[in-house]
Design a protein around this motif. Structure first.
Motif, PDB file in Angstrom:
ATOM      1  N   LEU A  36       0.721  -1.113   0.183  1.00  0.00           N
ATOM      2  CA  LEU A  36      -0.156   0.041  -0.019  1.00  0.00           C
ATOM      3  C   LEU A  36       0.969   1.277  -0.191  1.00  0.00           C
ATOM      4  CD1 LEU A  36      -2.668   1.466   0.490  1.00  0.00           C
ATOM      5  CD2 LEU A  36      -2.454   1.177   2.833  1.00  0.00           C
ATOM      6  N   THR A  37       0.771   2.048  -1.016  1.00  0.00           N
ATOM      7  CA  THR A  37       1.438   3.272  -0.784  1.00  0.00           C
ATOM      8  C   THR A  37       0.242   4.589  -0.990  1.00  0.00           C
ATOM      9  OG1 THR A  37       2.918   4.957  -2.230  1.00  0.00           O
ATOM     10  CG2 THR A  37       1.440   3.409  -3.527  1.00  0.00           C
ATOM     11  N   VAL A  38       0.518   5.492   0.035  1.00  0.00           N
ATOM     12  CA  VAL A  38      -0.338   6.567   0.312  1.00  0.00           C
ATOM     13  C   VAL A  38       0.602   7.870   0.032  1.00  0.00           C
ATOM     14  CG1 VAL A  38      -1.675   7.864   1.812  1.00  0.00           C
ATOM     15  CG2 VAL A  38      -1.497   5.383   1.933  1.00  0.00           C
ATOM     16  N   ASP A  39       0.197   8.489  -1.203  1.00  0.00           N
ATOM     17  CA  ASP A  39       0.767   9.787  -1.546  1.00  0.00           C
ATOM     18  C   ASP A  39      -0.288  10.833  -1.250  1.00  0.00           C
ATOM     19  OD1 ASP A  39       1.525  12.179  -2.938  1.00  0.00           O
ATOM     20  OD2 ASP A  39       2.292  11.158  -4.510  1.00  0.00           O
ATOM     21  N   MET A  40       0.071  11.615  -0.078  1.00  0.00           N
ATOM     22  CA  MET A  40      -0.625  12.421   0.310  1.00  0.00           C
ATOM     23  C   MET A  40      -1.176  13.536  -0.639  1.00  0.00           C
ATOM     24  SD  MET A  40      -1.049  11.501   3.802  1.00  0.00           S
ATOM     25  CE  MET A  40      -1.570  12.766   4.769  1.00  0.00           C
ATOM     26  N   ASP A  41      -0.659  13.509  -1.643  1.00  0.00           N
ATOM     27  CA  ASP A  41      -1.237  14.562  -2.605  1.00  0.00           C
ATOM     28  C   ASP A  41      -2.578  13.948  -3.231  1.00  0.00           C
ATOM     29  OD1 ASP A  41      -1.006  12.813  -4.770  1.00  0.00           O
ATOM     30  OD2 ASP A  41       0.902  14.035  -5.462  1.00  0.00           O
ATOM     31  N   VAL A  42      -3.010  12.798  -2.819  1.00  0.00           N
ATOM     32  CA  VAL A  42      -4.483  12.416  -3.318  1.00  0.00           C
ATOM     33  C   VAL A  42      -5.603  13.344  -2.583  1.00  0.00           C
ATOM     34  CG1 VAL A  42      -4.689  10.765  -1.340  1.00  0.00           C
ATOM     35  CG2 VAL A  42      -5.883  10.504  -3.627  1.00  0.00           C
ATOM     36  N   LEU A  43      -5.080  14.167  -1.420  1.00  0.00           N
ATOM     37  CA  LEU A  43      -6.115  15.073  -0.519  1.00  0.00           C
ATOM     38  C   LEU A  43      -6.285  16.197  -1.265  1.00  0.00           C
ATOM     39  CD1 LEU A  43      -4.395  14.101   2.846  1.00  0.00           C
ATOM     40  CD2 LEU A  43      -6.788  13.628   2.137  1.00  0.00           C
ATOM     41  N   ASP A  44      -7.496  16.632  -0.923  1.00  0.00           N
ATOM     42  CA  ASP A  44      -7.731  18.119  -1.435  1.00  0.00           C
ATOM     43  C   ASP A  44      -6.643  19.218  -0.506  1.00  0.00           C
ATOM     44  OD1 ASP A  44      -9.133  20.810  -1.202  1.00  0.00           O
ATOM     45  OD2 ASP A  44     -10.499  19.530  -2.636  1.00  0.00           O
ATOM     46  N   ILE A  45      -6.618  20.070  -1.302  1.00  0.00           N
ATOM     47  CA  ILE A  45      -5.611  21.111  -0.664  1.00  0.00           C
ATOM     48  C   ILE A  45      -6.169  21.784   0.639  1.00  0.00           C
ATOM     49  CG2 ILE A  45      -6.335  22.821  -2.033  1.00  0.00           C
ATOM     50  CD1 ILE A  45      -3.743  24.030  -2.141  1.00  0.00           C
ATOM     51  N   ALA A  46      -7.582  21.706   0.682  1.00  0.00           N
ATOM     52  CA  ALA A  46      -8.171  22.246   1.947  1.00  0.00           C
ATOM     53  C   ALA A  46      -7.691  21.544   3.182  1.00  0.00           C
ATOM     54  CB  ALA A  46      -9.461  22.281   1.736  1.00  0.00           C
TER      55      ALA A  46
END
Length: 331
Positions: free
Chosen positions: A253-263
């Motif tokens: 599992l790789t979680v790139d935190m840029d998957v999140l909305d900038i907010a």
């Protein structure tokens, strides 16, 4: 400290002074034990989780201080308890070790990547039944952590579940082994087949058409965030894992935190509008952690230097880590 893991790893730049009164751990910084001469190597083999810092961001396409996250991550532990109220479980019932950081060269990125591969191989060989959690660093570390896993367990076929805004399939001849190429790196090196990659979270105007074409040619599976929301994040993750589990032995599992909305994640180098909410990512990570074939994970592309004073992104990254461990414990 002298052991087979060192100098493949070095002690972290920051460690908590743990209470020695024998009291039961209630906070995360009291629970996760640093790997020391006393518990290394034989006593530590049965650890449930092993954390390793991978402080590299020189290989990032955009300006990034993601190399600072491993220390910020450790400092954030004091703000979290080991008890998860939502699931009514206490993580302290399991054993967690902090193995330190992978050493990085000041200027030589290739040498840094070689160090990550060597450290990952050593960790997966020694902690054969443990879940290894890598704290990046930019996304280039994922290819190297998986190559190390492949070296340690060459007989196992590896699949990837990726939470990301981007394909990360850029051309290696143009970008080299950067944070824009880890998935292509793994495909072209023959370590992971494209059909065994599942990317959830792509959205908006942040990928080029030629990358989609390459993904289609290699059989990469991708689910846009819009599609995942219509179906439900949890159900989407479960379906991807079910398909993957039928084809591979180990899921990373790789979680790139840029998957999140900038907010929700201002402390991300390539932050974008229209991404996942915190709740959606945590739901997805919990579902991934519950699957028995998910045996390793990483969190990448989180830049504490871009975060606001309250460090919301650092705290969220730490929450993602603890939520994944909750999923593992729920198995």
């Amino acid at each position: 400290m002298k052991s087979f893991l060192y100098p493949k790893l070095i002690l972290p730049s920051f460690t908590w002074v743990r209470p020695d009164d024998g009291a039961e751990a209630q906070k995360v910084h009291e629970w996760i034990q640093p790997l020391t001469a006393e518990n290394d190597p034989e006593k530590s083999k049965a650890a449930d989780f092993v954390v390793v810092g991978v402080p590299l961001s020189r290989s990032s396409i955009s300006v990034s201080g993601a190399s600072e996250f491993p220390e910020a991550f450790r400092r954030a532990w004091k703000g979290f308890t080991t008890y998860n109220l939502d699931e009514d479980i206490d993580l302290s019932e399991m054993t967690a070790l902090d193995a330190g950081d992978v050493p990085m060269h000041v200027t030589d990125i290739r040498r840094c990547h070689d160090n990550i591969i060597a450290a990952s191989a050593a960790l997966h060989q020694h902690f054969g039944t443990s879940t290894v959690c890598a704290i990046g660093g930019d996304h280039s570390i994922t290819a190297m952590m998986i190559k190390g896993l492949h070296q340690a367990k060459p007989e196992e076929k590896i699949g990837i579940l990726q939470f990301d805004t981007h394909f990360d399939l850029r051309d290696m001849s143009d970008n080299g082994p950067s944070n824009g190429t880890p998935m292509r790196n793994l495909i072209e090196s023959g370590v992971v087949e494209g059909r065994n990659m599942y990317n959830i979270g792509l959205h908006g105007f942040f990928n080029t058409k030629d990358l989609k074409k390459y993904a289609d040619e290699k059989g990469v599976n991708y689910i846009t965030l819009r599609e995942a929301r219509k179906k439900g994040i949890e159900e989407t993750v479960f379906d991807c894992l079910e398909e993957l589990a039928s084809k591979v032995d180990t899921i990373y599992l790789t979680v790139d935190m840029d998957v999140l909305d900038i907010a929700y994640a201002p402390g991300v180098p390539a932050s974008t509008p229209g991404g996942m909410t915190s709740a959606e990512l945590l739901e997805g990570v919990l579902a991934a952690g519950r699957h028995s074939k998910v045996k390793a994970m990483d969190i990448v592309c989180l830049d504490p230097l871009k975060d606001t004073n309250a460090q919301p992104t650092v705290k969220l990254g730490t929450h993602v880590f603890l939520t994944f461990l909750t999923g593992v414990m729920l198995r």
